[in-house]
Write a protein that holds these residues in place. Structure first.
Motif, PDB file in Angstrom:
ATOM      1  N   VAL A  86       0.819  -1.215   0.000  1.00  0.00           N
ATOM      2  CA  VAL A  86       0.000   0.000   0.000  1.00  0.00           C
ATOM      3  C   VAL A  86       0.847   1.256   0.000  1.00  0.00           C
ATOM      4  N   MET A  87       1.880   1.267   0.844  1.00  0.00           N
ATOM      5  CA  MET A  87       2.671   2.489   0.970  1.00  0.00           C
ATOM      6  C   MET A  87       3.303   2.941  -0.347  1.00  0.00           C
ATOM      7  N   PRO A  88       3.845   2.031  -1.187  1.00  0.00           N
ATOM      8  CA  PRO A  88       4.398   2.510  -2.472  1.00  0.00           C
ATOM      9  C   PRO A  88       3.368   3.215  -3.341  1.00  0.00           C
ATOM     10  N   LEU A  89       2.078   2.786  -3.263  1.00  0.00           N
ATOM     11  CA  LEU A  89       1.035   3.439  -4.064  1.00  0.00           C
ATOM     12  C   LEU A  89       0.779   4.856  -3.589  1.00  0.00           C
ATOM     13  N   LEU A  90       0.845   5.073  -2.269  1.00  0.00           N
ATOM     14  CA  LEU A  90       0.560   6.395  -1.727  1.00  0.00           C
ATOM     15  C   LEU A  90       1.629   7.413  -2.090  1.00  0.00           C
ATOM     16  N   LYS A  91       2.827   6.942  -2.447  1.00  0.00           N
ATOM     17  CA  LYS A  91       3.893   7.878  -2.813  1.00  0.00           C
ATOM     18  C   LYS A  91       3.562   8.635  -4.087  1.00  0.00           C
ATOM     19  N   ASN A  92       2.618   8.088  -4.882  1.00  0.00           N
ATOM     20  CA  ASN A  92       2.243   8.751  -6.136  1.00  0.00           C
ATOM     21  C   ASN A  92       1.282   9.904  -5.934  1.00  0.00           C
ATOM     22  N   PHE A  93       0.768  10.083  -4.715  1.00  0.00           N
ATOM     23  CA  PHE A  93      -0.202  11.133  -4.442  1.00  0.00           C
ATOM     24  C   PHE A  93       0.456  12.305  -3.744  1.00  0.00           C
ATOM     25  N   ASN A  94      -0.082  13.492  -4.031  1.00  0.00           N
ATOM     26  CA  ASN A  94       0.379  14.704  -3.373  1.00  0.00           C
ATOM     27  C   ASN A  94      -0.324  14.820  -2.032  1.00  0.00           C
ATOM     28  N   THR A  95       0.419  14.642  -0.948  1.00  0.00           N
ATOM     29  CA  THR A  95      -0.189  14.613   0.382  1.00  0.00           C
ATOM     30  C   THR A  95      -0.887  15.919   0.712  1.00  0.00           C
ATOM     31  N   SER A  96      -0.251  17.041   0.391  1.00  0.00           N
ATOM     32  CA  SER A  96      -0.871  18.327   0.698  1.00  0.00           C
ATOM     33  C   SER A  96      -2.158  18.521  -0.075  1.00  0.00           C
ATOM     34  N   ALA A  97      -2.175  18.053  -1.341  1.00  0.00           N
ATOM     35  CA  ALA A  97      -3.404  18.171  -2.147  1.00  0.00           C
ATOM     36  C   ALA A  97      -4.522  17.334  -1.551  1.00  0.00           C
ATOM     37  N   MET A  98      -4.160  16.124  -1.049  1.00  0.00           N
ATOM     38  CA  MET A  98      -5.178  15.273  -0.429  1.00  0.00           C
ATOM     39  C   MET A  98      -5.752  15.940   0.810  1.00  0.00           C
ATOM     40  N   GLN A  99      -4.884  16.574   1.593  1.00  0.00           N
ATOM     41  CA  GLN A  99      -5.344  17.248   2.803  1.00  0.00           C
ATOM     42  C   GLN A  99      -6.265  18.416   2.460  1.00  0.00           C
ATOM     43  N   ILE A 100      -5.906  19.176   1.408  1.00  0.00           N
ATOM     44  CA  ILE A 100      -6.742  20.303   0.992  1.00  0.00           C
ATOM     45  C   ILE A 100      -8.105  19.813   0.537  1.00  0.00           C
ATOM     46  N   SER A 101      -8.108  18.700  -0.249  1.00  0.00           N
ATOM     47  CA  SER A 101      -9.372  18.151  -0.726  1.00  0.00           C
ATOM     48  C   SER A 101     -10.269  17.754   0.436  1.00  0.00           C
ATOM     49  N   CYS A 102      -9.703  17.067   1.417  1.00  0.00           N
ATOM     50  CA  CYS A 102     -10.489  16.664   2.587  1.00  0.00           C
ATOM     51  C   CYS A 102     -11.007  17.883   3.339  1.00  0.00           C
ATOM     52  N   ARG A 103     -10.181  18.919   3.428  1.00  0.00           N
ATOM     53  CA  ARG A 103     -10.593  20.117   4.145  1.00  0.00           C
ATOM     54  C   ARG A 103     -11.751  20.794   3.434  1.00  0.00           C
ATOM     55  N   LEU A 104     -11.687  20.866   2.081  1.00  0.00           N
ATOM     56  CA  LEU A 104     -12.750  21.528   1.338  1.00  0.00           C
ATOM     57  C   LEU A 104     -14.069  20.774   1.465  1.00  0.00           C
ATOM     58  N   VAL A 105     -14.004  19.446   1.389  1.00  0.00           N
ATOM     59  CA  VAL A 105     -15.220  18.655   1.527  1.00  0.00           C
ATOM     60  C   VAL A 105     -15.817  18.876   2.909  1.00  0.00           C
ATOM     61  N   SER A 106     -14.970  18.857   3.925  1.00  0.00           N
ATOM     62  CA  SER A 106     -15.440  19.048   5.292  1.00  0.00           C
ATOM     63  C   SER A 106     -16.044  20.434   5.452  1.00  0.00           C
ATOM     64  N   ASN A 107     -15.442  21.460   4.845  1.00  0.00           N
ATOM     65  CA  ASN A 107     -15.956  22.819   4.955  1.00  0.00           C
ATOM     66  C   ASN A 107     -17.316  22.939   4.266  1.00  0.00           C
ATOM     67  N   TYR A 108     -17.470  22.286   3.127  1.00  0.00           N
ATOM     68  CA  TYR A 108     -18.757  22.328   2.424  1.00  0.00           C
ATOM     69  C   TYR A 108     -19.853  21.727   3.293  1.00  0.00           C
ATOM     70  N   VAL A 109     -19.579  20.575   3.888  1.00  0.00           N
ATOM     71  CA  VAL A 109     -20.578  19.922   4.730  1.00  0.00           C
ATOM     72  C   VAL A 109     -20.939  20.811   5.916  1.00  0.00           C
ATOM     73  N   SER A 110     -19.944  21.410   6.539  1.00  0.00           N
ATOM     74  CA  SER A 110     -20.224  22.259   7.704  1.00  0.00           C
ATOM     75  C   SER A 110     -21.033  23.489   7.298  1.00  0.00           C
ATOM     76  N   ARG A 111     -20.776  24.042   6.102  1.00  0.00           N
ATOM     77  CA  ARG A 111     -21.557  25.194   5.647  1.00  0.00           C
ATOM     78  C   ARG A 111     -23.001  24.811   5.376  1.00  0.00           C
ATOM     79  N   MET A 112     -23.202  23.639   4.759  1.00  0.00           N
ATOM     80  CA  MET A 112     -24.571  23.204   4.483  1.00  0.00           C
ATOM     81  C   MET A 112     -25.344  22.940   5.782  1.00  0.00           C
ATOM     82  N   ARG A 113     -24.652  22.374   6.776  1.00  0.00           N
ATOM     83  CA  ARG A 113     -25.312  22.139   8.061  1.00  0.00           C
ATOM     84  C   ARG A 113     -25.639  23.472   8.753  1.00  0.00           C
ATOM     85  N   TYR A 114     -24.734  24.433   8.610  1.00  0.00           N
ATOM     86  CA  TYR A 114     -24.969  25.748   9.204  1.00  0.00           C
ATOM     87  C   TYR A 114     -26.176  26.424   8.566  1.00  0.00           C
ATOM     88  N   LEU A 115     -26.253  26.377   7.232  1.00  0.00           N
ATOM     89  CA  LEU A 115     -27.391  26.975   6.534  1.00  0.00           C
ATOM     90  C   LEU A 115     -28.699  26.268   6.894  1.00  0.00           C
TER      91      LEU A 115
END
Length: 424
Positions: A86-115
């Motif tokens: 598994v670990m060799p496969l993860l080396k092909n991904f940009n870790t910071s990009a993955m973190q940003i993607s997760c953050r954006l999804v989480s922010n969208y959900v929190s905004r929809m719940r707030y609204l």
């Protein structure tokens, strides 16, 4: 000694010779030992990885000394497999990009719940008014400001709006007539408020802007402002036309967010609605068909469009509208996109591409529906797509034809079709 199956027994020499005579075979004086059945092959011991070495499975219990410690080995084996595969496969991904993607999804959900909370909880929404930002309208015309030859639809803070309302002799409670339209990434609530009860000139002077008819505003604004203005005006218009209950005739009350109106007499709840509309770009594979209504600005051509009737599917509506307006029979179609459209009373535009047979492309225009319709080739539309946005009547009349602005879904349909016609 003889053998039958697995049972051995003693026989005399005379008996054996008698048997030899009867069978015509010479038996040995002494019988050979019975053949033992072959034993099944011993399977090779499984080899299990552990650390950097390999240990035969049959020796595991002895090696660890206790059966319960096999669970520890299992955990190590799984960990080894994870590291190796598994670990060799993860080396092909940009870790910071993955973190940003997760953050954006989480922010969208929190905004929809707030609204959702603001829509359902009047007290929470009332508190949010004091920290919100407001798009302002006057009789459903949005406020625009012009800076460096560019028009924008500005948001006004709650404190600034309260100050302006005081100068116009309006109470702070006037803000509760606004409707909730969204929130920013930072959870700043966004509202729309119509100042129709206030003198237009005074409001424009204090706000340093101009209230412009929404149809005209759409041709002046950049694309990013149009969808929010469309939503805001649609909600404000709906509330202005649903002041009374259609069953009892009694006044209805808006909740603070504007997500519904309630008739307290019968406890009937009304929710804002949009009418489904098909908008379709028809093609014969070489050309595409554009049309114009008499109400269109001079020179503008667009895709065919029409409301869905009750009981119709999207497919039924598309076939019917094309047949009614231009007398063509659609052979196939595909969905492209959708868009809210505030005219005449909030519509959901369902955009599609449709195909007719090349030999069946003669237009039979319905003059009660359209002023004109004709076929355009990719070369003509490529030029139209490159033209700057039309803002004055003179500019509109100086070109052979022009198409809706870039943020309109009709423009998107035309652009998609033209790109498909380009050689690969």
């Amino acid at each position: 000694m003889g053998c039958v199956g697995n049972v051995q027994f003693l026989t005399s020499p005379r008996v054996r010779r008698r048997e030899q005579h009867l069978r015509g075979k010479k038996l040995p004086r002494t019988l050979p030992p019975p053949k033992t059945p072959p034993s099944p092959p011993t399977p090779e011991p499984r080899i299990e990885p552990w650390g950097n070495s390999f240990i035969p499975q049959k020796n595991l219990c002895c090696f660890f000394g206790a059966r319960e410690r096999l669970e520890g080995l299992k955990s190590q084996i799984l960990n080894w497999s994870y590291q190796q595969k598994v670990m060799p496969l993860l080396k092909n991904f940009n870790t910071s990009a993955m973190q940003i993607s997760c953050r954006l999804v989480s922010n969208y959900v929190s905004r929809m719940r707030y609204l959702f909370e603001l829509k359902e909880d009047d007290e929470a929404c009332r508190k949010a008014l004091s920290s919100g930002a407001f798009l302002l309208f006057h009789s459903l015309s949005p406020l625009l400001q012009r800076r460096e030859n560019k028009f924008t639809a500005p948001f006004v803070t709650a404190s600034e709006l309260n100050r302006i309302l005081q100068k116009l002799n309006q109470k702070e409670k006037y803000m509760e007539e606004s409707v909730l339209i969204g929130c920013t990434e930072n959870h700043v609530p966004q509202f729309a408020l119509d100042l129709g009860r206030i003198e237009k000139a005074k409001a424009e002077s204090l706000l340093k802007g101009t209230f412009v008819d929404l149809r005209k505003a759409f041709f002046l604004l950049a694309g990013k402002d149009a969808p929010l203005l469309s939503q805001a005006q649609g909600l404000l218009r709906w509330h202005s036309t649903h002041l009374y209950c259609s069953r009892t005739g009694r006044p209805t009350q808006k909740n603070v967010s504007g997500s519904k109106r309630v008739c307290s007499t019968e406890e009937i709840i009304y929710y804002p609605q949009a009418s489904p509309v098909i908008i379709v770009l028809v093609s014969d594979g070489i050309q595409c068909l554009l049309a114009r209504q008499e109400s269109f600005p001079p020179g503008m051509y667009s895709a065919l469009a029409g409301f869905c009737d009750i009981g119709e599917t999207v497919e039924d509506c598309l076939h019917r509208e094309v047949a009614e307006e231009v007398g063509l029979d659609v052979s196939s179609f595909e969905y492209s996109a959708s868009q809210h459209w505030p005219f005449p009373n909030s519509s959901l535009m369902i955009a599609c591409h449709a195909l007719v047979q090349p030999g069946q492309n003669k237009i039979d225009l319905n003059h009660s529906e359209l002023e004109d319709a004709r076929w355009f080739d990719a070369k003509e539309l490529t030029k139209a797509l490159k033209r700057k946005q039309m803002t004055t009547m003179k500019e509109m009349r100086d070109v052979p034809f022009w198409i809706p602005p870039p943020w309109a879904v009709a423009h998107q349909l035309i652009k998609e079709w033209t790109q498909r016609q380009q050689p690969c």
